[in-house]
Design an enzyme around this catalytic site. Structure first.
Site, PDB file in Angstrom:
ATOM      1  N   LYS A 180      44.517  53.631  34.292  1.00  0.00           N
ATOM      2  CA  LYS A 180      45.934  54.013  34.296  1.00  0.00           C
ATOM      3  C   LYS A 180      46.458  53.903  32.873  1.00  0.00           C
ATOM      4  CE  LYS A 180      49.875  52.220  34.336  1.00  0.00           C
ATOM      5  NZ  LYS A 180      50.621  53.187  33.530  1.00  0.00           N
ATOM      6  N   GLU A 183      52.399  55.422  30.801  1.00  0.00           N
ATOM      7  CA  GLU A 183      53.083  56.612  31.314  1.00  0.00           C
ATOM      8  C   GLU A 183      53.647  57.484  30.197  1.00  0.00           C
ATOM      9  OE1 GLU A 183      53.538  53.448  31.833  1.00  0.00           O
ATOM     10  OE2 GLU A 183      55.587  52.935  32.429  1.00  0.00           O
ATOM     11  N   GLY A 233      48.312  45.198  27.054  1.00  0.00           N
ATOM     12  CA  GLY A 233      49.743  45.498  27.004  1.00  0.00           C
ATOM     13  C   GLY A 233      50.519  44.260  26.636  1.00  0.00           C
ATOM     14  N   GLY A 234      51.783  44.231  27.029  1.00  0.00           N
ATOM     15  CA  GLY A 234      52.663  43.144  26.634  1.00  0.00           C
ATOM     16  C   GLY A 234      52.498  41.899  27.503  1.00  0.00           C
ATOM     17  N   CYS A 294      49.046  45.603  17.837  1.00  0.00           N
ATOM     18  CA  CYS A 294      49.037  44.242  18.389  1.00  0.00           C
ATOM     19  C   CYS A 294      48.699  43.215  17.316  1.00  0.00           C
ATOM     20  CB  CYS A 294      48.062  44.152  19.548  1.00  0.00           C
ATOM     21  SG  CYS A 294      46.425  44.739  19.151  1.00  0.00           S
TER      22      CYS A 294
HETATM   23  P1  NAD Z   1      53.348  47.253  28.534  1.00  0.00           P
HETATM   24  O1  NAD Z   1      52.970  45.895  28.957  1.00  0.00           O
HETATM   25  O2  NAD Z   1      54.734  47.695  28.701  1.00  0.00           O
HETATM   26  O3  NAD Z   1      52.456  48.339  29.274  1.00  0.00           O
HETATM   27  C1  NAD Z   1      51.037  48.319  29.213  1.00  0.00           C
HETATM   28  C2  NAD Z   1      50.499  49.027  30.433  1.00  0.00           C
HETATM   29  O4  NAD Z   1      50.806  48.242  31.580  1.00  0.00           O
HETATM   30  C3  NAD Z   1      51.117  50.396  30.706  1.00  0.00           C
HETATM   31  O5  NAD Z   1      50.142  51.253  31.206  1.00  0.00           O
HETATM   32  C4  NAD Z   1      52.164  50.083  31.753  1.00  0.00           C
HETATM   33  O6  NAD Z   1      52.489  51.185  32.559  1.00  0.00           O
HETATM   34  C5  NAD Z   1      51.454  49.018  32.563  1.00  0.00           C
HETATM   35  N1  NAD Z   1      52.305  48.128  33.335  1.00  0.00           N
HETATM   36  C6  NAD Z   1      53.594  47.780  33.108  1.00  0.00           C
HETATM   37  N2  NAD Z   1      54.027  46.933  34.065  1.00  0.00           N
HETATM   38  C7  NAD Z   1      52.999  46.727  34.910  1.00  0.00           C
HETATM   39  C8  NAD Z   1      52.811  45.949  36.106  1.00  0.00           C
HETATM   40  N3  NAD Z   1      53.805  45.217  36.619  1.00  0.00           N
HETATM   41  N4  NAD Z   1      51.611  45.966  36.695  1.00  0.00           N
HETATM   42  C9  NAD Z   1      50.594  46.690  36.189  1.00  0.00           C
HETATM   43  N5  NAD Z   1      50.712  47.462  35.082  1.00  0.00           N
HETATM   44  C10 NAD Z   1      51.892  47.480  34.447  1.00  0.00           C
HETATM   45  O7  NAD Z   1      52.870  47.360  27.014  1.00  0.00           O
HETATM   46  P2  NAD Z   1      53.110  48.579  26.028  1.00  0.00           P
HETATM   47  O8  NAD Z   1      54.547  48.518  25.625  1.00  0.00           O
HETATM   48  O9  NAD Z   1      52.543  49.826  26.588  1.00  0.00           O
HETATM   49  O10 NAD Z   1      52.168  48.179  24.798  1.00  0.00           O
HETATM   50  C11 NAD Z   1      52.555  47.317  23.807  1.00  0.00           C
HETATM   51  C12 NAD Z   1      51.970  45.935  24.030  1.00  0.00           C
HETATM   52  O11 NAD Z   1      50.555  46.001  24.112  1.00  0.00           O
HETATM   53  C13 NAD Z   1      52.261  44.996  22.889  1.00  0.00           C
HETATM   54  O12 NAD Z   1      52.647  43.743  23.384  1.00  0.00           O
HETATM   55  C14 NAD Z   1      50.927  44.888  22.171  1.00  0.00           C
HETATM   56  O13 NAD Z   1      50.766  43.720  21.416  1.00  0.00           O
HETATM   57  C15 NAD Z   1      49.976  44.992  23.293  1.00  0.00           C
HETATM   58  N6  NAD Z   1      48.644  45.393  22.812  1.00  0.00           N
HETATM   59  C16 NAD Z   1      47.661  44.449  22.737  1.00  0.00           C
HETATM   60  C17 NAD Z   1      46.408  44.791  22.249  1.00  0.00           C
HETATM   61  C18 NAD Z   1      45.297  43.767  22.126  1.00  0.00           C
HETATM   62  O14 NAD Z   1      44.182  44.143  21.822  1.00  0.00           O
HETATM   63  N7  NAD Z   1      45.561  42.488  22.344  1.00  0.00           N
HETATM   64  C19 NAD Z   1      46.166  46.106  21.848  1.00  0.00           C
HETATM   65  C20 NAD Z   1      47.188  47.044  21.944  1.00  0.00           C
HETATM   66  C21 NAD Z   1      48.425  46.672  22.433  1.00  0.00           C
END
Ligand code: NAD
Length: 503
Positions: A180, A183, A233-234, A294
């Site tokens: 996934k 979006e 993600g975050g 990140c």
């Molecule tokens: P996000 O957490 O908003 O979203 C990441 C993904 O999770 C998306 O596909 C989103 O749709 C999905 N998501 C959101 N809520 C969810 C839920 N409740 N259940 C399951 N999936 C859900 O993050 P973002 O804004 O897309 O990306 C930025 C973040 O990613 C930053 O915090 C960054 O540091 C982190 N990041 C970390 C790394 C790493 O290697 N550690 C690499 C890239 C990005």
């Protein structure tokens, strides 16, 4: 994408389809806020269908039993196809995520490298590990098997790269998966799934559902037929994923955020060349991809005696960064990915100024120009001096082009500041003193430590975080191990009664 096919971005059991509900989403170009593609907006029901197909492909299909040489050959074909389509995919990534075209191309090279690395890794391994049971009557061996159905959830900043760090090892290990993508940046992941099919991956092994996190992502994380969820993600969403996965005791891998220190000792800048290098790399650490990285070096921790000279040059160069549409001639940095991300950045800068930070560069939206449409989500690279550890902007991940400056006078103080974060993804130390470099690197509580460098990674070296930066590792041998179960097979070559029970 042709309008008719554009909405068929959900991939289930080898077929491309629209969302069951018929819902769609427009994908915006962050450089001008104009829609340039339409994708299917899947929901929980699409996720269920995709998991069912991946489950069947795992339980009944040939992929988990395909010999490693065959799996590796497929991964290499995928790498070749990525090289073939590099220009097209690099452009798509640039447009979707708002990065420069050159960054988009480099991303695709790194994606191909990940596929090649995991192909090499699996074919280079021995079979199982024979364990000495201490008797010739027992043959004991530890073997690895695929985990099963993997849910792979990825962010918008490096859409295809983050997906490849999951998809390549998941396939190398013999799993099936449902990915996934974010979006707001799903397009290159859709393109990759087409390449997997072209490379000959059996139907059903790779599933894709485009759609929001709170529906599709949440359903994948809790789904009883999913064996592993790997999330990048975050921190907030990652915590929700871990909670949702707990009820079914899934394996969970989390790659979360960072608040990464870049520690600069004055001795690294004793020569003009050293000074130029440290400033240049501090600029790159903080502002590449508008800080939406990140591992961005968003906290500059500089020795007090060097502060004024270092920050003055850094601010001068930050002010000269050429912002614009990623494909524009001479553009060095693109827009932020969304209006939301820019608003968040503006809010952090405002709070920092209220808390006493001193603005040395940026701090506002740039004037529109031929390279920068007025509706694009641009924000100037921003340097905030005189920051301290109690400020929100120092403690929380901004994920925008904002660099904070703190200072130290002793090595102990530098280390304490660098470790004073709930995260622990990456950090760097700049020094000409080899002993100090090793000492400080040894004391930093971060998953990657750079000495006199910032940002490079190697596919053969693990990537991941201490603290709240995550659980588990991607890349390297551990990045493959995440996608495996370990099984001990104990064979008694001379079976006999045990007679524990006398009767
Ligand atoms: P996000 O957490 O908003 O979203 C990441 C993904 O999770 C998306 O596909 C989103 O749709 C999905 N998501 C959101 N809520 C969810 C839920 N409740 N259940 C399951 N999936 C859900 O993050 P973002 O804004 O897309 O990306 C930025 C973040 O990613 C930053 O915090 C960054 O540091 C982190 N990041 C970390 C790394 C790493 O290697 N550690 C690499 C890239 C990005």
């Amino acid at each position: 994408m042709a309008a008719q096919q554009a909405e068929q971005t959900i991939h289930v059991g080898g077929e491309w389809r629209p969302a069951l509900s018929g819902a769609t989403r427009e994908i915006l170009d962050p450089a001008d806020a104009e829609p340039f593609a339409v994708v299917a907006e899947g929901d929980e029901k699409d996720a269920d269908l995709a998991v069912a197909a991946a489950r069947r492909a795992f339980d009944e299909g040939p992929w988990p039993h395909t010999p490693v040489a065959g799996r590796a050959a497929l991964l290499r074909r995928v790498a070749d196809l990525l090289v073939r389509d590099r220009e097209e995919l690099g452009l798509l990534e640039s447009r979707d995520a708002g990065k420069t075209l050159e960054e988009g191309r480099v991303d695709i090279d790194c994606v191909a490298d990940a596929f090649r690395y995991f192909a090499d890794l699996v074919v280079g391994e021995g079979g199982g590990r024979v364990v000495d049971a201490g008797t010739a009557d027992v043959h004991s061996v530890v073997v690895h098997e695929p985990v099963g159905v993997c849910a792979l959830i990825t962010p918008w900043n490096y859409p295809l790269l983050q997906a490849s760090w999951k998809i390549a090892p998941a396939l190398a290990a013999g799993n099936t998966f449902v990915v996934k993508p974010s979006e707001i940046t799903p397009l290159t992941t859709v393109a990759l799934l087409r390449l997997l099919a072209e490379a000959g991956l059996p139907d059903g092994v790779a599933g894709l559902v485009t759609g929001p996190g709170h529906t599709v992502g949440a359903r994948l994380a809790e789904h009883p037929d999913v064996d592993l969820v790997s999330f990048t993600g975050g921190l907030v969403s990652g915590t929700k994923v871990a909670r949702a996965a707990a009820d079914t005791v899934k394996k969970v891998a989390l790659e979360l955020g960072g608040k990464n220190p870049n520690v600069v000792f004055a001795d690294s800048c004793a020569t003009e060349e050293g000074f130029d290098t440290a400033v240049d790399q501090a600029l790159n650490a903080a502002f590449i991809h508008s800080g939406q990285v990140c591992s961005a070096g968003s906290r500059l921790i500089v020795e007090e005696s060097l502060r004024e000279r270092f920050v003055a040059e850094l601010a001068r160069r930050a002010g000269a960064i050429r912002l614009g549409r990623g494909t524009g001639e001479g553009v060095e940095c693109g827009p932020l990915v969304s209006e939301r991300q820019r608003a968040r950045t503006e809010e952090y800068v405002a709070s920092a100024l209220e808390e006493g930070a001193v603005l040395r560069a940026g701090g506002k939206r740039p004037e529109p120009s031929e390279l920068r449409p007025a509706n694009g989500y641009f924000y100037e690279p921003t340097v905030l001096d005189r920051c301290h550890r109690d400020m929100r902007v120092v403690r929380e991940e901004v994920f925008g082009p904002v660099l904070t400056v703190e200072t130290f006078t002793t090595e102990d103080e530098a280390v304490a500041l660098a470790n004073d974060t709930e995260y622990g993804l990456a950090g760097a130390v700049w020094t000409a003193d080899a002993g100090r470099a090793r000492r400080v690197a040894g004391r930093l509580r971060h998953g990657t430590v750079w000495i006199n460098d910032f940002h490079p990674y190697l596919p053969q070296a693990e990537w991941g975080g201490f603290g709240r930066s995550g659980v588990g590792r991607e890349l390297g041998p551990s990045g493959l191990a995440e996608y495996r179960e370990t099984k001990h097979v104990y064979q008694n070559l001379a079976p006999a009664p045990v007679r524990w029970f006398a009767g």
